[in-house]
Design a protein around this motif. Structure first.
Motif, PDB file in Angstrom:
ATOM      1  N   UNK A  52       0.849  -1.189   0.000  1.00 30.97           N
ATOM      2  CA  UNK A  52       0.000   0.000   0.000  1.00 30.97           C
ATOM      3  C   UNK A  52       0.889   1.244   0.000  1.00 30.97           C
ATOM      4  N   UNK A  53       0.887   2.010  -1.108  1.00 28.45           N
ATOM      5  CA  UNK A  53       1.665   3.258  -1.124  1.00 28.45           C
ATOM      6  C   UNK A  53       0.913   4.364  -0.382  1.00 28.45           C
ATOM      7  N   UNK A  54       1.652   5.195   0.365  1.00 27.96           N
ATOM      8  CA  UNK A  54       1.062   6.305   1.111  1.00 27.96           C
ATOM      9  C   UNK A  54       1.833   7.586   0.827  1.00 27.96           C
ATOM     10  N   UNK A  55       1.122   8.681   0.597  1.00 22.22           N
ATOM     11  CA  UNK A  55       1.767   9.985   0.494  1.00 22.22           C
ATOM     12  C   UNK A  55       2.213  10.393   1.904  1.00 22.22           C
ATOM     13  N   UNK A  56       3.070  11.414   2.026  1.00 26.42           N
ATOM     14  CA  UNK A  56       3.454  11.858   3.371  1.00 26.42           C
ATOM     15  C   UNK A  56       2.244  12.248   4.228  1.00 26.42           C
ATOM     16  N   UNK A  87       1.738  19.022   8.684  1.00 26.49           N
ATOM     17  CA  UNK A  87       2.749  18.740   7.662  1.00 26.49           C
ATOM     18  C   UNK A  87       3.007  19.946   6.765  1.00 26.49           C
ATOM     19  N   UNK A  88       4.265  20.112   6.364  1.00 28.43           N
ATOM     20  CA  UNK A  88       4.634  21.128   5.379  1.00 28.43           C
ATOM     21  C   UNK A  88       4.760  20.387   4.045  1.00 28.43           C
ATOM     22  N   UNK A  89       3.821  20.628   3.156  1.00 25.61           N
ATOM     23  CA  UNK A  89       3.815  19.942   1.860  1.00 25.61           C
ATOM     24  C   UNK A  89       4.394  20.856   0.788  1.00 25.61           C
ATOM     25  N   UNK A  90       4.538  20.312  -0.395  1.00 31.25           N
ATOM     26  CA  UNK A  90       5.041  21.092  -1.524  1.00 31.25           C
ATOM     27  C   UNK A  90       4.107  22.220  -1.917  1.00 31.25           C
ATOM     28  N   UNK A 116       9.550  18.482  13.372  1.00 30.57           N
ATOM     29  CA  UNK A 116      10.039  17.128  13.135  1.00 30.57           C
ATOM     30  C   UNK A 116      10.510  17.056  11.696  1.00 30.57           C
ATOM     31  N   UNK A 117      11.737  16.657  11.527  1.00 28.32           N
ATOM     32  CA  UNK A 117      12.335  16.503  10.195  1.00 28.32           C
ATOM     33  C   UNK A 117      12.831  15.071  10.113  1.00 28.32           C
ATOM     34  N   UNK A 118      12.864  14.520   8.918  1.00 30.00           N
ATOM     35  CA  UNK A 118      13.275  13.113   8.759  1.00 30.00           C
ATOM     36  C   UNK A 118      14.591  12.814   9.466  1.00 30.00           C
ATOM     37  N   UNK A 119      15.489  13.778   9.502  1.00 28.36           N
ATOM     38  CA  UNK A 119      16.824  13.528  10.047  1.00 28.36           C
ATOM     39  C   UNK A 119      17.003  14.010  11.482  1.00 28.36           C
ATOM     40  N   UNK A 120      16.104  14.839  11.995  1.00 26.44           N
ATOM     41  CA  UNK A 120      16.292  15.404  13.330  1.00 26.44           C
ATOM     42  C   UNK A 120      15.002  16.030  13.839  1.00 26.44           C
ATOM     43  N   UNK A 121      15.001  16.309  15.130  1.00 25.09           N
ATOM     44  CA  UNK A 121      13.919  17.050  15.766  1.00 25.09           C
ATOM     45  C   UNK A 121      14.504  18.373  16.224  1.00 25.09           C
ATOM     46  N   UNK A 122      13.799  19.455  15.938  1.00 21.24           N
ATOM     47  CA  UNK A 122      14.247  20.780  16.366  1.00 21.24           C
ATOM     48  C   UNK A 122      13.255  21.318  17.391  1.00 21.24           C
ATOM     49  N   UNK A 123      13.571  21.196  18.693  1.00 21.75           N
ATOM     50  CA  UNK A 123      12.668  21.735  19.708  1.00 21.75           C
ATOM     51  C   UNK A 123      12.781  23.255  19.768  1.00 21.75           C
ATOM     52  N   UNK A 124      11.680  23.912  20.067  1.00 24.60           N
ATOM     53  CA  UNK A 124      11.634  25.364  20.221  1.00 24.60           C
ATOM     54  C   UNK A 124      12.316  26.109  19.076  1.00 24.60           C
ATOM     55  N   UNK A 125      11.882  25.875  17.842  1.00 20.52           N
ATOM     56  CA  UNK A 125      12.533  26.555  16.715  1.00 20.52           C
ATOM     57  C   UNK A 125      12.293  28.061  16.770  1.00 20.52           C
ATOM     58  N   UNK A 134       8.177  18.240   3.812  1.00 21.45           N
ATOM     59  CA  UNK A 134       8.361  17.016   4.578  1.00 21.45           C
ATOM     60  C   UNK A 134       8.463  17.256   6.077  1.00 21.45           C
ATOM     61  N   UNK A 135       8.685  18.509   6.498  1.00 22.55           N
ATOM     62  CA  UNK A 135       8.710  18.824   7.922  1.00 22.55           C
ATOM     63  C   UNK A 135       7.302  18.641   8.494  1.00 22.55           C
ATOM     64  N   UNK A 136       7.249  18.394   9.791  1.00 15.66           N
ATOM     65  CA  UNK A 136       5.986  18.381  10.518  1.00 15.66           C
ATOM     66  C   UNK A 136       6.127  19.340  11.680  1.00 15.66           C
TER      67      UNK A 136
END
Length: 156
Positions: A52-56, A87-90, A116-125, A134-136
């Protein structure tokens, strides 16, 4: 339940797990945010019965549905606070722009407490934090404020 993580060069990461009942399920997390769910034959671990393919956005929505401990509303001094994952989409007008450009707190009263980024979490940006597709965003505020921020980030 056992879980195995496999790096797929140039693609992303595959997560395989077997439930207590013996069902083998696989999630392939592509670098671009897409996800594929795979369900395998119990007798033949190489035979995928269904993929089952899913978009972000679909993957995020599904993860919220199956979360056993969702972030429910917290009551504080008569105000209902909620946590939202946005989510931040295109299609977002803020993709590639600093968080401060959203004027989130001023416009909605909701606060972005983490990204939330695929590679890291940035608290209190801070306001200079640059958003990417792709960010959330993790936002806290009233239901109305978080819903308004969701619309702003989506470009509505």
């Amino acid at each position: 339940m056992s879980t195995r993580r496999t790096t797929l060069p140039g693609v992303g990461t595959q997560y395989d797990f077997t439930t207590d009942s013996g069902q083998h399920i696989s999630v392939v997390a592509h670098k671009d945010g897409r996800r594929f769910l795979g369900f395998y034959d119990r007798d033949d671990p190489d035979a995928c019965l269904l993929s089952v393919p899913l978009t972000p956005d679909e993957a995020t929505a599904l993860s919220h549905l199956i979360d056993v401990e969702p972030a429910d509303a917290a009551r504080t001094d008569g105000v209902d606070l909620v946590t939202g994952h946005i989510p931040v989409t295109g299609r977002s007008p803020y993709a590639g722009r600093p968080l401060g450009d959203t004027r989130a707190r001023t416009r909605t009263g909701a606060s972005v407490v983490a990204v939330l980024r695929r590679t890291a979490v940035s608290p209190s940006p801070g306001p200079d934090f640059r958003l990417s597709v792709g960010d959330t965003l993790v936002a806290v505020g009233t239901r109305e404020g978080v819903d308004a921020l969701t619309g702003i980030i989506a470009g509505g």
